[in-house]
Design a protein around this motif. Structure first.
Motif, PDB file in Angstrom:
ATOM      1  N   VAL A   1       0.899  -1.160   0.000  1.00 41.90           N
ATOM      2  CA  VAL A   1       0.000   0.000   0.000  1.00 41.90           C
ATOM      3  C   VAL A   1       0.934   1.206   0.000  1.00 41.90           C
ATOM      4  O   VAL A   1       1.636   1.449   0.982  1.00 41.90           O
ATOM      5  CB  VAL A   1      -0.924   0.033   1.232  1.00 41.90           C
ATOM      6  CG1 VAL A   1      -1.804   1.279   1.190  1.00 41.90           C
ATOM      7  CG2 VAL A   1      -1.775  -1.229   1.320  1.00 41.90           C
ATOM      8  N   ARG A   2       0.971   1.949  -1.083  1.00 49.19           N
ATOM      9  CA  ARG A   2       2.006   2.979  -1.254  1.00 49.19           C
ATOM     10  C   ARG A   2       1.765   4.243  -0.429  1.00 49.19           C
ATOM     11  O   ARG A   2       2.715   4.926  -0.032  1.00 49.19           O
ATOM     12  CB  ARG A   2       2.129   3.347  -2.735  1.00 49.19           C
ATOM     13  CG  ARG A   2       2.667   2.213  -3.603  1.00 49.19           C
ATOM     14  CD  ARG A   2       2.945   2.669  -5.026  1.00 49.19           C
ATOM     15  NE  ARG A   2       3.526   1.591  -5.824  1.00 49.19           N
ATOM     16  CZ  ARG A   2       2.811   0.731  -6.530  1.00 49.19           C
ATOM     17  NH1 ARG A   2       1.489   0.838  -6.555  1.00 49.19           N
ATOM     18  NH2 ARG A   2       3.401  -0.224  -7.213  1.00 49.19           N
ATOM     19  N   ALA A   3       0.521   4.588  -0.198  1.00 49.94           N
ATOM     20  CA  ALA A   3       0.211   5.850   0.483  1.00 49.94           C
ATOM     21  C   ALA A   3       0.028   5.651   1.991  1.00 49.94           C
ATOM     22  O   ALA A   3      -0.248   4.546   2.453  1.00 49.94           O
ATOM     23  CB  ALA A   3      -1.047   6.472  -0.109  1.00 49.94           C
ATOM     24  N   GLY A   4       0.181   6.752   2.732  1.00 46.50           N
ATOM     25  CA  GLY A   4      -0.114   6.747   4.153  1.00 46.50           C
ATOM     26  C   GLY A   4       1.089   6.752   5.058  1.00 46.50           C
ATOM     27  O   GLY A   4       0.988   7.096   6.235  1.00 46.50           O
ATOM     28  N   GLY A   5       2.269   6.373   4.539  1.00 45.99           N
ATOM     29  CA  GLY A   5       3.471   6.343   5.349  1.00 45.99           C
ATOM     30  C   GLY A   5       4.356   7.544   5.125  1.00 45.99           C
ATOM     31  O   GLY A   5       4.016   8.471   4.365  1.00 45.99           O
ATOM     32  N   SER A   6       5.519   7.555   5.768  1.00 49.45           N
ATOM     33  CA  SER A   6       6.412   8.717   5.687  1.00 49.45           C
ATOM     34  C   SER A   6       6.915   8.954   4.266  1.00 49.45           C
ATOM     35  O   SER A   6       7.095  10.109   3.853  1.00 49.45           O
ATOM     36  CB  SER A   6       7.605   8.519   6.628  1.00 49.45           C
ATOM     37  OG  SER A   6       8.382   7.400   6.237  1.00 49.45           O
ATOM     38  N   GLU A   7       7.152   7.886   3.513  1.00 50.46           N
ATOM     39  CA  GLU A   7       7.660   8.041   2.150  1.00 50.46           C
ATOM     40  C   GLU A   7       6.717   8.890   1.311  1.00 50.46           C
ATOM     41  O   GLU A   7       7.130   9.865   0.675  1.00 50.46           O
ATOM     42  CB  GLU A   7       7.850   6.665   1.507  1.00 50.46           C
ATOM     43  CG  GLU A   7       8.395   6.732   0.086  1.00 50.46           C
ATOM     44  CD  GLU A   7       8.464   5.356  -0.550  1.00 50.46           C
ATOM     45  OE1 GLU A   7       9.556   4.976  -0.997  1.00 50.46           O
ATOM     46  OE2 GLU A   7       7.430   4.662  -0.593  1.00 50.46           O
TER      47      GLU A   7
END
Length: 337
Positions: free
Chosen positions: A193-199
């Protein structure tokens, strides 16, 4: 004296709401036959609004505690990809819902291999003094899978499974044997899941619709899952001083029925050694192995003395394996003590 973590209780919890292939067919322009032929799945369970991962985890934990006939633990290790909140961890919430105060409680994030990583972690806790550890795999994948994505929406379900581990002796029934764990972060985009984290948040870019949901490169994952699990099993068995011919039952991550059959074939195990309930519950990620174990125990597919191989592959990429001799566990609820 060397201490070992010994499985002494098991339980699972599935949310009441079921979603069949026929329920999905019209909306996703698919058929029951198409889904079954590619995945082996016929039904899956989904949590209702107002339910959280911690609720499923607590439900499974209650059953495992009753099976073990205990009412206290030293620690709780929760494997999940779908925590109640990004912060804090969900395990302390589960402890609170179970009425446990002051116990160590923390999450493990290794996607579909999470339960194996949690078992290894719990084994370490027992080795260093813990008397009882509650290990849970719990997921609400319905919250991160795009309901309109046919490739993923038909695969995943919600649920939780749990085991109680006690301190015991190496080699006794229920004692967890050697472990093999591994990872390859270069493959993180294959299951993510690409969205939602610090990156993503620090990139300054607004996430796309696809970025907000779980994505998986199915074809490549299939081949990597089989090869990585097979290699992990062989490594673990060498460490345990065992041969594959000594294994009675295979309980692998319930990702896809074709993966399960292919893995058994590659390992040289008979098809009927597979303990699987993917048809009824779908892929429940970190919860799949303990749910399958509970299913196998309840349906007498796992009998005392069976040598049971556990293996999984998931996002990270991660993989892992262990083995145990199935213990004589209770089949009916008894008052906890």
């Amino acid at each position: 004296m060397t201490r070992a973590a010994v499985l002494c209780g098991i339980g699972s919890y599935l949310p009441p709401r079921t979603v069949s292939n026929h329920d999905l067919a019209g909306r996703l322009d698919t058929t029951d036959e198409w889904i079954r032929s590619r995945t082996g799945i016929g039904n899956r369970h989904q949590a209702s609004p107002g339910t959280a991962t911690s609720d499923l985890a607590a439900g499974a934990a209650e059953k495992a505690l009753k099976c073990a006939d205990v009412d206290s633990v030293d620690s709780i290790v929760l494997a999940t990809t779908t925590p109640d909140r990004p912060c804090p961890g969900t395990a302390p919430t589960v402890a609170s819902k179970l009425g446990f105060r002051g116990v160590a409680a923390f999450d493990v994030s290794a996607v579909c291999t999470g339960f194996l990583y949690a078992l290894a972690t719990a084994s370490g806790l027992v080795a260093t003094g813990a008397e009882r550890v509650l290990v849970i795999g719990a997921e609400t994948y319905s919250t991160i899978v795009d309901p309109d994505n046919r490739a993923n929406a038909v695969i995943f379900g919600d649920g939780a499974g749990a085991v109680v581990l006690r301190a015991g002796r190496p080699g006794e029934p229920g004692a967890l044997g050697a472990f093999d764990l591994g990872s390859d972060g270069a493959g993180r985009d294959l299951i993510t899941v690409r969205a939602g984290g610090s990156e993503q948040r620090l990139s300054g870019a607004e996430p796309t619709h696809e970025d907000r949901y779980f994505v998986m490169s199915g074809r490549e994952v299939f081949h990597k899952a089989v090869s990585r699990m097979a290699d992990s099993v062989r490594t673990m068995l060498r460490r345990a001083g065992m041969g594959i011919e000594q294994i009675d039952r295979l309980v692998a991550h319930q990702a896809n029925q074709r993966i399960l059959l292919r893995l058994a074939d590659v390992l040289g195990l008979p098809e009927d050694s597979n303990v699987s309930n993917i048809d009824a519950v779908g892929n429940t990620a970190a919860a799949s192995i303990p749910i399958a174990l509970a299913h196998g125990h309840a349906n007498r597919l796992l009998l005392p003395g069976h040598r049971v191989l556990l293996t999984a592959f998931g996002g990270g990429l991660t993989w892992g394996s262990t083995v145990l001799t199935w213990p004589d566990l209770a089949h009916s609820s008894r008052p906890r003590r």
